[in-house]
Each structure stands twice: as C-alpha cells, then as structure tokens.
Design a protein around this motif. Structure first.
Motif, PDB file in Angstrom:
ATOM      1  N   LEU A 141       6.179  -2.810 123.915  1.00 32.16           N
ATOM      2  CA  LEU A 141       6.632  -1.748 123.013  1.00 32.16           C
ATOM      3  C   LEU A 141       6.302  -0.369 123.573  1.00 32.16           C
ATOM      4  N   GLU A 164       9.172   2.267 123.878  1.00 29.72           N
ATOM      5  CA  GLU A 164       9.157   3.385 122.936  1.00 29.72           C
ATOM      6  C   GLU A 164       8.559   4.669 123.503  1.00 29.72           C
ATOM      7  N   PRO A 166       1.528  -1.546 116.333  1.00 33.59           N
ATOM      8  CA  PRO A 166       1.962  -2.195 115.098  1.00 33.59           C
ATOM      9  C   PRO A 166       0.763  -2.636 114.267  1.00 33.59           C
ATOM     10  N   ASP A 187       5.599  -5.891 111.347  1.00 31.83           N
ATOM     11  CA  ASP A 187       5.887  -4.702 112.151  1.00 31.83           C
ATOM     12  C   ASP A 187       6.245  -5.097 113.588  1.00 31.83           C
ATOM     13  N   TYR A 188       5.472  -6.019 114.164  1.00 30.97           N
ATOM     14  CA  TYR A 188       5.794  -6.505 115.512  1.00 30.97           C
ATOM     15  C   TYR A 188       7.199  -7.096 115.551  1.00 30.97           C
ATOM     16  N   ARG A 234      10.079  -4.534 115.217  1.00 28.91           N
ATOM     17  CA  ARG A 234      10.250  -3.672 116.390  1.00 28.91           C
ATOM     18  C   ARG A 234      10.726  -4.442 117.611  1.00 28.91           C
ATOM     19  N   LYS A 260      14.552  -5.219 117.774  1.00 30.15           N
ATOM     20  CA  LYS A 260      15.438  -4.156 118.254  1.00 30.15           C
ATOM     21  C   LYS A 260      15.732  -4.272 119.746  1.00 30.15           C
ATOM     22  N   TYR A 261      14.815  -4.886 120.498  1.00 32.24           N
ATOM     23  CA  TYR A 261      14.910  -4.858 121.950  1.00 32.24           C
ATOM     24  C   TYR A 261      15.257  -6.189 122.607  1.00 32.24           C
TER      25      TYR A 261
END
Length: 131
Positions: free
Chosen positions: A63, A67, A74, A79-80, A83, A86-87
């Motif tokens: 991340l 980012e 996170p 949260d992990y 996020r 997205k990738y």
C-alpha cells in the motif's frame, strides 16, 4: 546506563521474510508433528501470529508503494481489504486466505492441522512477490 543494541532496519521484504522464517522455525523446532497434526497448539498459535504479522508487513509496504504520500497504516482487516481491492484482486484473495488460515484458524482457534498452517505459510510467501 546501558547501551541499547540496535539492529539496522531491514527492507520490508527482508523483514517479512525474516518473520516467515521465524514462524517456520517455531513450527519445526517446537510444535512437533504426528499424523498430520501439530502436537503443541501453543507454538502453532505463536507461529501463526508471527506469519500473519509478516503478511501485514507485506500489505503495508504494498500500500505504501501504491499510495505514496497518501499512505496511512490500515486500522482493521476491513480497511486492508477495501484498499487492496482497489489495486489487485489476486492479492486480495491471498489476504482473505491468510486471514482465515493463519489469523482466525491458526492463531485464534489454535488448529493442529499441519495442512492448514502450511497452506497459510505458502500464501504469505506468495504475497512476498508483490513487494
């Protein structure tokens, strides 16, 4: 006054690999195996927690790379997953598997299943390729 011995910080991939190796050593030296089951759950839990920590180090670095300056650590598994989703979907699947195998089944429930824990360790090793 005593001197503190500080070890130079390792790059994230090396640190995660070190955690993973420590988990393997705990299992091979202390947990004991018989008939596809570990004998001592205490060490299975310890190794599972260590290996799961390696996975979190990997995810944090992944991340951080994605980012950049916007990166913040996170605060939860949700949260992990949000996020990482997205990738990379493959990394997301690895995270889900490692969370179940090592964090929930290995650490919290203390499974004695060698297959479950070994699969979790292999998945963490695969996660290392992402950083």
């Amino acid at each position: 006054m005593t001197k503190k011995h500080t070890v130079p910080a390792l790059p994230p991939a090396e640190e995660a690999a070190r955690y993973l190796e420590n988990a393997r050593e705990i299992l091979s030296n202390k947990a004991g195996k018989e008939d596809g089951l570990y004998k001592d759950v205490k060490y299975v839990k310890m190794a599972s927690g260590t290996a799961y920590s390696a996975a979190l180090l990997i995810l944090d670095e992944y991340l951080r790379q994605k980012e950049g300056l916007k990166f913040t650590k996170p605060s939860s598994i949700e949260d992990y997953t949000a996020r990482i989703r997205k990738y990379d979907k493959k990394l997301l699947k690895l995270l889900a598997a490692v969370y179940d195998e090592l964090h929930i089944v290995g650490y919290y429930h203390g499974t004695r299943s060698v297959d479950t824990i070994q699969t979790g360790l292999k998945n963490v090793k695969q996660m290392l390729t992402y950083i």
